[in-house]
Enzyme design. Structure first.
Site, short mmCIF file in Angstrom:
data_model
loop_
_atom_site.label_atom_id
_atom_site.label_comp_id
_atom_site.label_asym_id
_atom_site.label_seq_id
_atom_site.Cartn_x
_atom_site.Cartn_y
_atom_site.Cartn_z
N HIS A 43 79.81 61.41 41.20
CA HIS A 43 78.92 62.56 41.25
C HIS A 43 79.76 63.79 41.61
O HIS A 43 80.89 63.65 42.06
CB HIS A 43 77.84 62.33 42.31
CG HIS A 43 78.43 62.08 43.66
ND1 HIS A 43 78.74 60.79 44.10
CD2 HIS A 43 78.84 62.91 44.64
CE1 HIS A 43 79.31 60.88 45.29
NE2 HIS A 43 79.38 62.15 45.64
N HIS A 129 85.22 68.91 41.83
CA HIS A 129 86.01 67.78 41.34
C HIS A 129 85.18 66.51 41.41
O HIS A 129 84.16 66.47 42.09
CB HIS A 129 87.29 67.62 42.17
CG HIS A 129 87.02 67.15 43.56
ND1 HIS A 129 86.59 68.01 44.56
CD2 HIS A 129 87.07 65.92 44.12
CE1 HIS A 129 86.40 67.31 45.68
NE2 HIS A 129 86.68 66.05 45.44
#
Length: 186
Positions: A43, A129
């Site tokens: 996620h 990221h």
């Protein structure tokens, strides 16, 4: 008082998950000492909350719903790889996110919702990221870094972003298990 470990994130979708799974398989061939994140758990974290009191879940959900009202859906592009930590001692292997003004606007709105709901969060600078793995030891690090460098410019997929999720993270001996507590849609 009982609390839950929680964070707010964007689901990265099946296309990106599949690409990251394939990338991990290539990186695992280095035999580096890395605890790899399960693809189903990948996620994009917008805010890490740490320990959240259960009575804050409902007001936070309402605040997130309000923050996303009027925000237009957008596309997220995963691309490139890198590491956090010293070049000789990386701590985290990650896949990057293309620069995206709508994502930054979304994250700013999420932080405002957290403040409105009186919820504390980790206020480290936002560095979009996707964590692929956490390096646990120095074995085969050089090989890992070389392989990560081979993918620093590759595109890893796209996904529409039309919601954020408040997620509970339960730490188990087999790794983190996640449960969506609230989904706020755009």
């Amino acid at each position: 008082m009982e609390t839950i470990r929680a964070f707010i994130a964007v689901d990265v979708g099946a296309e990106i998950r599949a690409a990251l799974d394939a990338l991990q398989r290539k990186l695992k061939k280095t035999h580096a000492n890395v605890r790899w994140v399960k693809p189903r758990n990948m996620h994009l974290t917008l805010a890490f909350l740490g320990h959240l009191a259960p009575e804050k879940i409902e007001p936070l959900g309402r605040a997130l719903d309000g923050a996303l009202r009027g925000q237009a859906p957008f596309e997220l592009v995963a691309a490139g790889t890198g590491t956090f930590g010293k070049p000789s001692h990386p701590r985290v292997v990650w896949a990057g996110i293309h620069e995206c003004p709508a994502l930054l606007q979304l994250q700013t709105g999420v932080l405002a919702a957290l403040r409105d709901a009186g919820v504390d969060y980790d206020d480290k600078p936002f560095s979009p990221h996707l964590t692929l793995g956490r390096v646990k030891g120095p074995e085969h690090t050089e090989s890992l870094l070389q392989k990560v460098g081979n993918f620093k410019d590759c595109e890893l997929g796209r996904t529409p972003v039309d919601a954020v999720e408040l997620i509970q993270s339960l730490l188990t001996p087999h790794g983190a298990e996640y449960a969506v507590l609230h989904r706020a849609e755009m």
